[in-house]
Design a protein around this motif. Structure first.
Motif, PDB file in Angstrom:
ATOM      1  N   SER A  39       0.802  -1.235   0.000  1.00  5.30           N
ATOM      2  CA  SER A  39       0.000   0.000   0.000  1.00  5.30           C
ATOM      3  C   SER A  39       0.829   1.275   0.000  1.00  5.30           C
ATOM      4  CB  SER A  39      -0.905   0.060   1.230  1.00  5.30           C
ATOM      5  OG  SER A  39      -0.111   0.275   2.383  1.00  5.30           O
ATOM      6  N   GLY A  40       2.062   1.219   0.448  1.00 10.37           N
ATOM      7  CA  GLY A  40       2.814   2.456   0.641  1.00 10.37           C
ATOM      8  C   GLY A  40       2.507   3.042   2.002  1.00 10.37           C
ATOM      9  N   LYS A  41       1.293   3.543   2.175  1.00 13.05           N
ATOM     10  CA  LYS A  41       0.911   4.166   3.431  1.00 13.05           C
ATOM     11  C   LYS A  41       0.663   3.110   4.525  1.00 13.05           C
ATOM     12  CE  LYS A  41      -2.294   7.547   5.312  1.00 13.05           C
ATOM     13  NZ  LYS A  41      -2.599   6.774   6.506  1.00 13.05           N
ATOM     14  N   GLY A  42       0.940   3.486   5.741  1.00 12.59           N
ATOM     15  CA  GLY A  42       0.701   2.584   6.864  1.00 12.59           C
ATOM     16  C   GLY A  42      -0.726   2.712   7.392  1.00 12.59           C
ATOM     17  N   GLY A  43      -1.165   1.700   8.090  1.00 13.22           N
ATOM     18  CA  GLY A  43      -2.447   1.771   8.793  1.00 13.22           C
ATOM     19  C   GLY A  43      -3.684   1.661   7.924  1.00 13.22           C
ATOM     20  N   VAL A  44      -3.522   1.207   6.669  1.00 13.99           N
ATOM     21  CA  VAL A  44      -4.693   1.131   5.796  1.00 13.99           C
ATOM     22  C   VAL A  44      -5.339  -0.257   5.809  1.00 13.99           C
ATOM     23  CG1 VAL A  44      -3.895   2.984   4.289  1.00 13.99           C
ATOM     24  CG2 VAL A  44      -3.297   0.634   3.744  1.00 13.99           C
ATOM     25  N   CYS A  48       2.575 -12.405   0.987  1.00 14.08           N
ATOM     26  CA  CYS A  48       3.618 -11.578   1.599  1.00 14.08           C
ATOM     27  C   CYS A  48       3.013 -10.299   2.142  1.00 14.08           C
ATOM     28  CB  CYS A  48       4.697 -11.235   0.570  1.00 14.08           C
ATOM     29  SG  CYS A  48       5.473 -12.685  -0.172  1.00 14.08           S
ATOM     30  N   ASP A  49       3.034 -10.163   3.472  1.00 16.36           N
ATOM     31  CA  ASP A  49       2.486  -8.972   4.119  1.00 16.36           C
ATOM     32  C   ASP A  49       3.584  -7.910   4.164  1.00 16.36           C
ATOM     33  OD1 ASP A  49       1.005  -7.206   5.631  1.00 16.36           O
ATOM     34  OD2 ASP A  49       1.361  -8.236   7.538  1.00 16.36           O
ATOM     35  N   SER A  50       3.449  -6.888   3.319  1.00 13.04           N
ATOM     36  CA  SER A  50       4.492  -5.864   3.187  1.00 13.04           C
ATOM     37  C   SER A  50       4.434  -4.853   4.330  1.00 13.04           C
ATOM     38  CB  SER A  50       4.301  -5.134   1.858  1.00 13.04           C
ATOM     39  OG  SER A  50       5.171  -4.038   1.764  1.00 13.04           O
ATOM     40  N   PRO A  51       5.599  -4.338   4.760  1.00 13.12           N
ATOM     41  CA  PRO A  51       5.563  -3.203   5.679  1.00 13.12           C
ATOM     42  C   PRO A  51       5.174  -1.933   4.917  1.00 13.12           C
ATOM     43  CG  PRO A  51       7.831  -3.793   5.151  1.00 13.12           C
ATOM     44  CD  PRO A  51       6.950  -4.788   4.460  1.00 13.12           C
ATOM     45  N   VAL A  76      -3.742  -2.144  -1.236  1.00 13.27           N
ATOM     46  CA  VAL A  76      -4.772  -1.784  -0.262  1.00 13.27           C
ATOM     47  C   VAL A  76      -4.835  -0.260  -0.156  1.00 13.27           C
ATOM     48  CG1 VAL A  76      -5.578  -2.097   2.111  1.00 13.27           C
ATOM     49  CG2 VAL A  76      -4.240  -3.906   1.009  1.00 13.27           C
ATOM     50  N   THR A  77      -6.023   0.294  -0.337  1.00  9.94           N
ATOM     51  CA  THR A  77      -6.170   1.746  -0.376  1.00  9.94           C
ATOM     52  C   THR A  77      -7.388   2.185   0.427  1.00  9.94           C
ATOM     53  OG1 THR A  77      -5.293   1.689  -2.643  1.00  9.94           O
ATOM     54  CG2 THR A  77      -6.368   3.713  -1.957  1.00  9.94           C
ATOM     55  N   ASN A  78      -7.221   3.223   1.244  1.00  4.94           N
ATOM     56  CA  ASN A  78      -8.362   3.859   1.898  1.00  4.94           C
ATOM     57  C   ASN A  78      -8.838   4.994   0.993  1.00  4.94           C
ATOM     58  OD1 ASN A  78      -7.180   3.764   5.393  1.00  4.94           O
ATOM     59  ND2 ASN A  78      -7.988   2.180   4.053  1.00  4.94           N
ATOM     60  N   PRO A  79     -10.130   5.288   1.002  1.00  9.80           N
ATOM     61  CA  PRO A  79     -10.628   6.398   0.170  1.00  9.80           C
ATOM     62  C   PRO A  79     -10.255   7.738   0.793  1.00  9.80           C
ATOM     63  CG  PRO A  79     -12.439   5.250   1.247  1.00  9.80           C
ATOM     64  CD  PRO A  79     -11.207   4.592   1.708  1.00  9.80           C
TER      65      PRO A  79
END
Lengths: 82, 269
Positions: B9-14, B118-121, B141-144
């Motif tokens: 995702s790049g961003k954390g917590g999504v 593979c669960d990416s950091p 994985v992306t949040n709107p």
């Protein structure tokens, strides 16, 4: 309170439209920014060569790299004075 | 031949780890031998979300450095015999991972398993780039939300340039978009980016939409992948996503505001 919210929500202008507009500009910019690091120097050098022959403005030369699927297109735009 | 899927995702917590846990459990439930690997060296959490944090003996880094073999480090899920977890190290740093080391472990696992998740950091540092390097498929994985969408777009660029498939001129990684924490109510009020907007900007095939749901926190509190909560909308949406990944053509659900009765609308609910 729910009653109040019910009437209030109609008035709030959504910020989602702003988010979309900002993202479209930003993402397009980010994607362009992915170009090779020599682009600014290339632009500078081309400008210097052209100036040997014609007097042009600083912004007369634009260099862009666009990606389209598997291929990259180097786009060079030179505006000569009339 | 095993299929390697990176959840990124790049961003954390999504919701990468939530998704990895749910997706891996979903594949195992359909009868596929599945292993899920935590690539977040130094900040491991997959073990917690999977509920096996007290059973970690050896980890991914131990295996890469030859201090244990992969069989010793794998944790067998107690709920599903098809599912195994390879935890990350909590004490080392990301430099303990190497491209050859990761490649070797994946090669060993590919002989045993049908799917390797593979669960990416978060971020675009070594752990994240290694998690995606050997991938065949990617779930983005992306949040709107603006920062998540922007980071996802960046990640999509990296997926297409810095992977084994890209370097060896093979067919590219198949990329899928998973939108999480989606709230139809907020979209209707114009407060949240609509699904169509996110799709338009990222132009990826949509594999699922996970609605904002209290069941996700409940599941992580108890160490149970949310896909096992069959009653919840999030659990059902993850189950649909697994079906779509396996080739089923299902309509997306939970995209519209559920209609409330007049009393419900007036007095909340």
């Amino acid at each position: 309170m729910a009653l109040l919210d019910y009437f209030r929500q109609r008035k709030t202008a959504g910020s989602a439209a702003i988010a979309k507009e900002r993202l479209q500009i930003l993402v397009a910019h980010d994607r362009r920014g992915d170009g090779p690091s020599y682009l600014p120097q290339l632009q500078h050098d081309i400008l210097k060569v052209i100036r040997k022959y014609v007097a042009v403005d600083n912004d007369a030369v634009s260099v862009n790299v666009e990606r389209d699927g598997g291929q990259e297109i180097l786009e060079l735009n030179i505006v000569l004075p009339d | 031949m095993a299929r390697i899927i990176v959840v990124t995702s790049g961003k954390g917590g999504v919701g990468k780890t939530t998704t990895s846990a749910a997706f891996a459990m979903g594949l195992a439930e359909r009868g596929f031998k599945t292993v899920v690997i935590d690539f977040d060296v130094g900040l491991r959490n997959l073990d917690l979300i999977m509920g096996c944090e007290r059973r970690v003996v050896y980890d991914f880094v131990n295996v890469i450095q030859g201090e244990a073999n992969v069989g010793q480090a794998l944790i067998k899920d107690k709920r599903n015999p098809n599912l195994f977890i390879l935890p990350a190290s909590q004490t080392r740093d990301k430099d303990a991972l190497s491209i050859e080391g990761v490649g070797k472990v994946l090669e060993d696992l590919a002989r045993e398993f049908e799917f390797i998740v593979c669960d990416s950091p978060a971020g675009i540092e070594k752990g994240a780039t290694l998690a995606m390097y050997y991938a065949d498929d990617a779930i983005v994985v992306t949040n709107p939300e603006v920062s998540s969408v922007r980071d996802s777009d960046r990640m999509i660029g990296i997926l297409s340039s810095k992977s084994r498939r890209a370097e060896q001129n093979l067919e590219g990684i198949r990329e899928f978009l998973l939108v999480t924490r989606y709230s139809p109510e907020r979209v209707k009020r114009g407060e949240m980016l609509a699904l169509e907007d996110v799709q338009e900007i990222l132009s990826l095939e949509l594999i699922g939409v996970i609605p904002e749901s209290s069941s996700v926190l409940n599941a992580s509190n108890s160490g149970i992948p949310v896909i096992m909560d069959r009653e919840s909308s999030a659990g059902q949406a993850y189950s649909d996503m697994v079906s779509r990944y396996l080739g089923e053509d299902l309509p997306h659900r939970f995209l519209k505001v559920e209609k409330k009765g007049l009393l419900g609308r007036l007095f909340g609910g």
